[in-house]
Design a protein around this motif. Structure first.
Motif, PDB file in Angstrom:
ATOM      1  N   SER A 141       0.828  -1.214   0.000  1.00 65.80           N
ATOM      2  CA  SER A 141       0.000   0.000   0.000  1.00 65.80           C
ATOM      3  C   SER A 141       0.856   1.254   0.000  1.00 65.80           C
ATOM      4  O   SER A 141       2.051   1.220   0.322  1.00 65.80           O
ATOM      5  N   GLU A 142       0.206   2.371  -0.360  1.00 67.52           N
ATOM      6  CA  GLU A 142       0.872   3.668  -0.375  1.00 67.52           C
ATOM      7  C   GLU A 142      -0.108   4.739   0.096  1.00 67.52           C
ATOM      8  O   GLU A 142      -1.277   4.737  -0.298  1.00 67.52           O
ATOM      9  N   ARG A 143       0.372   5.625   0.944  1.00 62.75           N
ATOM     10  CA  ARG A 143      -0.487   6.674   1.482  1.00 62.75           C
ATOM     11  C   ARG A 143      -1.044   7.540   0.340  1.00 62.75           C
ATOM     12  O   ARG A 143      -0.336   7.871  -0.620  1.00 62.75           O
ATOM     13  N   PHE A 144      -2.307   7.911   0.459  1.00 60.45           N
ATOM     14  CA  PHE A 144      -2.949   8.774  -0.536  1.00 60.45           C
ATOM     15  C   PHE A 144      -3.932   9.681   0.188  1.00 60.45           C
ATOM     16  O   PHE A 144      -4.951   9.228   0.693  1.00 60.45           O
ATOM     17  N   GLY A 145      -3.607  10.973   0.269  1.00 63.72           N
ATOM     18  CA  GLY A 145      -4.472  11.905   0.981  1.00 63.72           C
ATOM     19  C   GLY A 145      -4.625  11.495   2.431  1.00 63.72           C
ATOM     20  O   GLY A 145      -3.642  11.209   3.120  1.00 63.72           O
ATOM     21  N   SER A 146      -5.860  11.427   2.893  1.00 63.13           N
ATOM     22  CA  SER A 146      -6.120  11.029   4.280  1.00 63.13           C
ATOM     23  C   SER A 146      -6.305   9.518   4.418  1.00 63.13           C
ATOM     24  O   SER A 146      -6.578   9.014   5.507  1.00 63.13           O
ATOM     25  N   GLY A 147      -6.136   8.795   3.313  1.00 69.91           N
ATOM     26  CA  GLY A 147      -6.271   7.343   3.333  1.00 69.91           C
ATOM     27  C   GLY A 147      -5.062   6.685   2.691  1.00 69.91           C
ATOM     28  O   GLY A 147      -3.954   7.215   2.747  1.00 69.91           O
ATOM     29  N   PHE A 148      -5.287   5.541   2.063  1.00 72.58           N
ATOM     30  CA  PHE A 148      -4.186   4.870   1.373  1.00 72.58           C
ATOM     31  C   PHE A 148      -4.735   3.933   0.307  1.00 72.58           C
ATOM     32  O   PHE A 148      -5.854   3.416   0.413  1.00 72.58           O
ATOM     33  N   ILE A 149      -3.939   3.744  -0.735  1.00 74.96           N
ATOM     34  CA  ILE A 149      -4.285   2.822  -1.810  1.00 74.96           C
ATOM     35  C   ILE A 149      -3.586   1.492  -1.526  1.00 74.96           C
ATOM     36  O   ILE A 149      -2.397   1.457  -1.235  1.00 74.96           O
ATOM     37  N   ILE A 150      -4.343   0.403  -1.601  1.00 71.64           N
ATOM     38  CA  ILE A 150      -3.813  -0.914  -1.248  1.00 71.64           C
ATOM     39  C   ILE A 150      -4.272  -1.958  -2.260  1.00 71.64           C
ATOM     40  O   ILE A 150      -5.313  -1.787  -2.909  1.00 71.64           O
ATOM     41  N   THR A 151      -3.475  -3.002  -2.411  1.00 69.85           N
ATOM     42  CA  THR A 151      -3.878  -4.093  -3.285  1.00 69.85           C
ATOM     43  C   THR A 151      -5.154  -4.733  -2.757  1.00 69.85           C
ATOM     44  O   THR A 151      -5.396  -4.791  -1.561  1.00 69.85           O
ATOM     45  N   GLY A 152      -5.967  -5.221  -3.681  1.00 66.67           N
ATOM     46  CA  GLY A 152      -7.224  -5.831  -3.311  1.00 66.67           C
ATOM     47  C   GLY A 152      -7.041  -7.206  -2.685  1.00 66.67           C
ATOM     48  O   GLY A 152      -5.966  -7.818  -2.780  1.00 66.67           O
ATOM     49  N   THR A 153      -8.085  -7.685  -2.051  1.00 67.69           N
ATOM     50  CA  THR A 153      -8.029  -9.000  -1.435  1.00 67.69           C
ATOM     51  C   THR A 153      -7.835 -10.079  -2.492  1.00 67.69           C
ATOM     52  O   THR A 153      -8.471 -10.063  -3.554  1.00 67.69           O
ATOM     53  N   GLN A 154      -6.910 -10.988  -2.224  1.00 70.07           N
ATOM     54  CA  GLN A 154      -6.660 -12.151  -3.070  1.00 70.07           C
ATOM     55  C   GLN A 154      -6.233 -11.805  -4.503  1.00 70.07           C
ATOM     56  O   GLN A 154      -6.632 -12.474  -5.456  1.00 70.07           O
ATOM     57  N   VAL A 155      -5.393 -10.778  -4.663  1.00 64.40           N
ATOM     58  CA  VAL A 155      -4.864 -10.450  -5.994  1.00 64.40           C
ATOM     59  C   VAL A 155      -3.351 -10.677  -6.089  1.00 64.40           C
ATOM     60  O   VAL A 155      -2.757 -10.492  -7.150  1.00 64.40           O
ATOM     61  N   SER A 156      -2.729 -11.089  -4.995  1.00 62.41           N
ATOM     62  CA  SER A 156      -1.270 -11.164  -4.960  1.00 62.41           C
ATOM     63  C   SER A 156      -0.679 -12.281  -5.813  1.00 62.41           C
ATOM     64  O   SER A 156       0.534 -12.355  -5.988  1.00 62.41           O
ATOM     65  N   GLY A 157      -1.534 -13.135  -6.358  1.00 65.38           N
ATOM     66  CA  GLY A 157      -1.045 -14.175  -7.248  1.00 65.38           C
ATOM     67  C   GLY A 157      -0.833 -13.689  -8.669  1.00 65.38           C
ATOM     68  O   GLY A 157      -0.266 -14.407  -9.502  1.00 65.38           O
TER      69      GLY A 157
ATOM     70  N   VAL B 108      -8.638   2.861   0.641  1.00 61.84           N
ATOM     71  CA  VAL B 108      -9.219   2.792   1.986  1.00 61.84           C
ATOM     72  C   VAL B 108      -9.345   4.219   2.488  1.00 61.84           C
ATOM     73  O   VAL B 108      -8.351   4.942   2.587  1.00 61.84           O
ATOM     74  N   THR B 109     -10.556   4.634   2.771  1.00 65.23           N
ATOM     75  CA  THR B 109     -10.815   6.023   3.156  1.00 65.23           C
ATOM     76  C   THR B 109     -10.863   6.228   4.662  1.00 65.23           C
ATOM     77  O   THR B 109     -10.575   7.316   5.164  1.00 65.23           O
ATOM     78  N   LYS B 110     -11.220   5.165   5.395  1.00 67.84           N
ATOM     79  CA  LYS B 110     -11.340   5.300   6.850  1.00 67.84           C
ATOM     80  C   LYS B 110     -11.255   3.933   7.508  1.00 67.84           C
ATOM     81  O   LYS B 110     -11.742   2.939   6.956  1.00 67.84           O
ATOM     82  N   VAL B 111     -10.623   3.892   8.683  1.00 69.22           N
ATOM     83  CA  VAL B 111     -10.568   2.659   9.471  1.00 69.22           C
ATOM     84  C   VAL B 111     -10.950   2.987  10.910  1.00 69.22           C
ATOM     85  O   VAL B 111     -10.403   3.903  11.516  1.00 69.22           O
ATOM     86  N   ASP B 112     -11.902   2.245  11.443  1.00 73.38           N
ATOM     87  CA  ASP B 112     -12.329   2.382  12.834  1.00 73.38           C
ATOM     88  C   ASP B 112     -11.938   1.105  13.557  1.00 73.38           C
ATOM     89  O   ASP B 112     -12.700   0.143  13.622  1.00 73.38           O
TER      90      ASP B 112
ATOM     91  N   GLU C  32     -13.992  -1.860  11.897  1.00 73.66           N
ATOM     92  CA  GLU C  32     -14.631  -1.481  10.641  1.00 73.66           C
ATOM     93  C   GLU C  32     -13.638  -0.822   9.686  1.00 73.66           C
ATOM     94  O   GLU C  32     -12.782  -0.046  10.099  1.00 73.66           O
ATOM     95  N   VAL C  33     -13.788  -1.157   8.400  1.00 74.17           N
ATOM     96  CA  VAL C  33     -12.972  -0.557   7.341  1.00 74.17           C
ATOM     97  C   VAL C  33     -13.901  -0.010   6.268  1.00 74.17           C
ATOM     98  O   VAL C  33     -14.851  -0.679   5.849  1.00 74.17           O
ATOM     99  N   PHE C  34     -13.617   1.218   5.801  1.00 69.83           N
ATOM    100  CA  PHE C  34     -14.410   1.863   4.763  1.00 69.83           C
ATOM    101  C   PHE C  34     -13.530   2.041   3.530  1.00 69.83           C
ATOM    102  O   PHE C  34     -12.398   2.534   3.638  1.00 69.83           O
ATOM    103  N   SER C  35     -14.038   1.643   2.372  1.00 72.49           N
ATOM    104  CA  SER C  35     -13.216   1.682   1.173  1.00 72.49           C
ATOM    105  C   SER C  35     -14.049   1.925  -0.081  1.00 72.49           C
ATOM    106  O   SER C  35     -15.269   1.808  -0.064  1.00 72.49           O
ATOM    107  N   GLU C  36     -13.320   2.252  -1.161  1.00 73.58           N
ATOM    108  CA  GLU C  36     -13.976   2.418  -2.454  1.00 73.58           C
ATOM    109  C   GLU C  36     -13.005   2.016  -3.561  1.00 73.58           C
ATOM    110  O   GLU C  36     -11.795   2.161  -3.414  1.00 73.58           O
ATOM    111  N   GLY C  37     -13.556   1.492  -4.637  1.00 73.87           N
ATOM    112  CA  GLY C  37     -12.713   1.073  -5.749  1.00 73.87           C
ATOM    113  C   GLY C  37     -13.269  -0.152  -6.444  1.00 73.87           C
ATOM    114  O   GLY C  37     -14.324  -0.671  -6.064  1.00 73.87           O
TER     115      GLY C  37
END
Length: 216
Positions: A73-89, A101-105, A110-115
């Protein structure tokens, strides 16, 4: 026959639910499916390929029950861009394989994301690193049996991956300046799992390569 069909359906549903709990995402996810935000993902792509070459990210039938392992992942604004679940293959990644990922509680798990894809199961741990130290701009979570058995700063073996407890353990470890300088944490309760982090994607990647080359 109807009874057997109902039992079979219930058994399949139970197995699927268990896989979600044990194999991938363990937090409550609030995800909005859409195109990835406009961002420069070239560094993410480059170091994903490097980690794949070292077999630090991937997916193999004989490892971890066939589940994909590792994320970046890499920080982006107030969140971060990360690889999706189960794509590392995959051999390489595009925007379609990334998520913001826009917010984590962590307190409420809880995790809030978009993409276009859902975020990695380790999103909560990545978020903790970014939250605790504003200097951290990139995080790489790899899997390496060789490195995992080395004498590195480690979380407790009782703490599972992808949980608020793991996030809290990582947060506590970052209070140690030696750990921050090293930029590496061994995940004691996550077989072969290690976290690398730094003030840029390039430096985080270099930490991974340097410690890998040093272990040969």
């Amino acid at each position: 026959m109807i009874f057997l069909s109902i039992v079979h359906h219930f058994w399949q549903e139970t197995i699927q639910n268990k896989m979600v709990l044990d194999g991938v995402i363990k937090y409550s996810l609030h995800h909005s499916t859409c195109s990835l935000v406009e961002a420069d993902i070239s560094a993410l792509q480059r170091w994903f390929r490097v980690c794949r070459q070292y077999n630090l990210l991937g997916q193999e039938e004989h490892r971890y029950g066939g589940a994909a392992y590792g994320n970046i992942s890499e920080r982006f604004g107030s969140g971060f861009i990360i690889t999706g679940t189960q794509v590392s293959g995959l051999n390489s990644i595009e925007k379609e394989n990334l998520c913001l990922v826009t917010k984590v509680d962590a307190a409420n798990n809880e995790v809030f994301s978009e993409g276009p894809v859902k975020p990695s199961s380790e999103s909560m741990t990545h978020s903790t690193l970014y939250e605790v130290d504003p200097k951290i701009q990139a995080v790489i979570h790899v899997h390496s049996p060789e490195l995992w058995h080395r004498d590195l700063p480690s979380t407790s073996p009782e703490i599972a991956y992808g949980t608020p407890e793991m996030a809290e353990a990582v947060k506590n470890m970052l209070e140690d300046s030696t750990v921050r300088e090293l930029g590496c944490i061994r995940m004691g309760g996550h077989e072969d799992g290690l976290l690398f982090f730094a003030e840029s994607m390039e430096k985080a990647g270099e930490k991974v390569v340097n410690i890998m080359e040093g272990s040969k």
